[in-house]
Design an enzyme around this catalytic site. Structure first.
Site, PDB file in Angstrom:
ATOM      1  N   CYS A   1      12.468  79.139  82.761  1.00 48.39           N
ATOM      2  CA  CYS A   1      13.189  79.061  81.487  1.00 48.39           C
ATOM      3  C   CYS A   1      12.294  79.559  80.354  1.00 48.39           C
ATOM      4  O   CYS A   1      12.767  80.210  79.413  1.00 48.39           O
ATOM      5  CB  CYS A   1      13.666  77.637  81.252  1.00 48.39           C
ATOM      6  SG  CYS A   1      14.819  77.098  82.545  1.00 48.39           S
TER       7      CYS A   1
ATOM      8  N   HIS B   1      19.001  76.350  85.842  1.00 55.06           N
ATOM      9  CA  HIS B   1      18.455  75.239  85.072  1.00 55.06           C
ATOM     10  C   HIS B   1      19.302  75.129  83.798  1.00 55.06           C
ATOM     11  O   HIS B   1      20.097  76.028  83.483  1.00 55.06           O
ATOM     12  CB  HIS B   1      16.988  75.542  84.721  1.00 55.06           C
ATOM     13  CG  HIS B   1      16.024  75.175  85.816  1.00 55.06           C
ATOM     14  ND1 HIS B   1      14.658  75.178  85.636  1.00 55.06           N
ATOM     15  CD2 HIS B   1      16.231  74.764  87.084  1.00 55.06           C
ATOM     16  CE1 HIS B   1      14.058  74.800  86.754  1.00 55.06           C
ATOM     17  NE2 HIS B   1      14.991  74.545  87.655  1.00 55.06           N
TER      18      HIS B   1
ATOM     19  N   CYS C   1      10.530  74.755  82.073  1.00 57.90           N
ATOM     20  CA  CYS C   1       9.756  75.192  83.245  1.00 57.90           C
ATOM     21  C   CYS C   1       9.336  76.655  83.070  1.00 57.90           C
ATOM     22  O   CYS C   1       9.779  77.325  82.137  1.00 57.90           O
ATOM     23  CB  CYS C   1      10.603  75.019  84.504  1.00 57.90           C
ATOM     24  SG  CYS C   1      11.673  76.443  84.845  1.00 57.90           S
TER      25      CYS C   1
ATOM     26  N   SER D   1      11.185  69.681  78.509  1.00 55.98           N
ATOM     27  CA  SER D   1      10.193  70.755  78.354  1.00 55.98           C
ATOM     28  C   SER D   1      10.470  71.882  79.358  1.00 55.98           C
ATOM     29  O   SER D   1      10.636  71.626  80.551  1.00 55.98           O
ATOM     30  CB  SER D   1       8.807  70.150  78.591  1.00 55.98           C
ATOM     31  OG  SER D   1       7.792  71.100  78.376  1.00 55.98           O
TER      32      SER D   1
ATOM     33  N   GLU E   1      18.661  75.421  80.612  1.00 58.86           N
ATOM     34  CA  GLU E   1      18.467  76.496  79.625  1.00 58.86           C
ATOM     35  C   GLU E   1      19.080  77.801  80.116  1.00 58.86           C
ATOM     36  O   GLU E   1      19.679  78.562  79.349  1.00 58.86           O
ATOM     37  CB  GLU E   1      16.963  76.714  79.367  1.00 58.86           C
ATOM     38  CG  GLU E   1      16.222  75.485  78.848  1.00 58.86           C
ATOM     39  CD  GLU E   1      15.609  74.654  79.966  1.00 58.86           C
ATOM     40  OE1 GLU E   1      16.262  74.458  81.016  1.00 58.86           O
ATOM     41  OE2 GLU E   1      14.471  74.180  79.787  1.00 58.86           O
TER      42      GLU E   1
END
Lengths: 145, 145
Positions: free
Chosen positions: A82, A50, A79, A77, A52
Site C-alpha cells: 500500500c 488491502h 504495509c 499503518s 487502501e
C-alpha cells in the site's frame, strides 16, 4: 473525531461484518471522498485488496493531478504494498488510524516526502487487537508472515 | 531465452491484443508457474492491476513459505506499487525483462535483499517502446505521471 477517519473505520467495520480483516480506507480529494474500500482477502480470496488498495481501485482511473491533491485515510499503518501504491500515485498525505498493532513503511513514506499523521485512535486499535487475537493465522497471512 | 520470461512476454502480448498496456508477469515456484497475469488498466478500468499485481492476485492465497521460495518474472522494471507487493510477500528474486523504457524501484528492492536479474530482452523493449510512442497518455497514467 476526524470525519474522514470515521468513514475509514466504517469501512473496517463493514469488512469485519463480512467476516473479513477489519482495515478500511478512504481517498479524499478537496474534502470529498472519491474512493472507499476495505480489506477483502477473505471475502474475495484476494492477495492484493488491502483496504487502501481497495479504496484506490474503487476510486477508478484518475488523473495524476487528482492523486497529487488527495489524502489517503487508512485505519492501519500502510504495509509495503500500500505504501508503494501511495508512492506510485504521488499521494502527498496519509492519515493513519493507528500504528501500534502494526508498523508499516512510514519511514519510507516520510523519506519520499509524504506527510504522515498518526491518530492512534482507540477504535482502530481495538478492532485490530481483537482480530489479531482471534485470527492470528489470517493476520499473518495478510502481512506475508 | 528464459522460458519463464517467455511466458511473461506471452502475457504482455495478450494484454496488447486486448487493447491494454503490454506488461506481463508470472510467479514461479520450484520451476512451475503458479500465477500469471498482465496489466489490466484499460481492460478492467483498474488502477491496481499492473502485470505483477495481476499475477499475484491470480496465484491466489498462498502461505508465506511459498512466496519466500518463489521468483517473480516481469517484462518491465517494477513500479513502486509492485515493488511494495514483492517486499510484502518476501519474494526473494525478481527477473526483469527490461529497465530501459522505465526504471522502477530496483534500488529499493536490492536494499531489502531482493536479488534482481535484468535481461534487457529486445522483445520486451520493443513492446514498451511502441506502446509509449503510440499511447503516451495511457502510459503516463499507468505510472502516475
Amino acid at each position: 473525531m476526524d470525519k474522514h477517519l470515521q468513514e475509514a473505520i466504517r469501512e473496517a467495520q463493514k469488512g469485519l461484518e463480512e467476516g473479513g480483516i477489519p482495515i478500511g480506507s478512504v481517498l479524499v480529494h478537496k474534502g470529498s471522498i472519491i474512493g472507499r474500500g476495505h480489506n477483502r482477502r477473505i471475502q474475495k480470496g484476494s492477495t492484493i485488496l488491502h483496504g487502501e488498495m481497495d479504496a484506490l481501485e474503487n476510486a477508478g482511473r484518475l488523473s495524476a493531478k487528482v492523486y497529487q491533491e488527495s489524502t489517503l485515510y487508512t485505519t492501519l499503518s500502510p504495509c509495503p504494498m500500500c505504501t508503494g501504491a501511495i508512492l506510485l500515485y504521488g499521494i502527498p498525505q496519509v492519515v493513519i488510524g493507528e500504528n501500534l498493532t502494526f508498523q508499516g513503511e512510514e519511514d519510507l513514506l516520510a523519506s519520499r516526502g509524504v506527510k504522515i499523521i498518526v491518530k492512534n485512535d482507540q477504535t482502530c486499535i481495538d478492532l485490530m487487537k481483537k482480530f489479531i487475537h482471534d485470527h492470528p493465522d489470517l493476520w499473518n497471512e495478510d502481512i506475508g508472515k
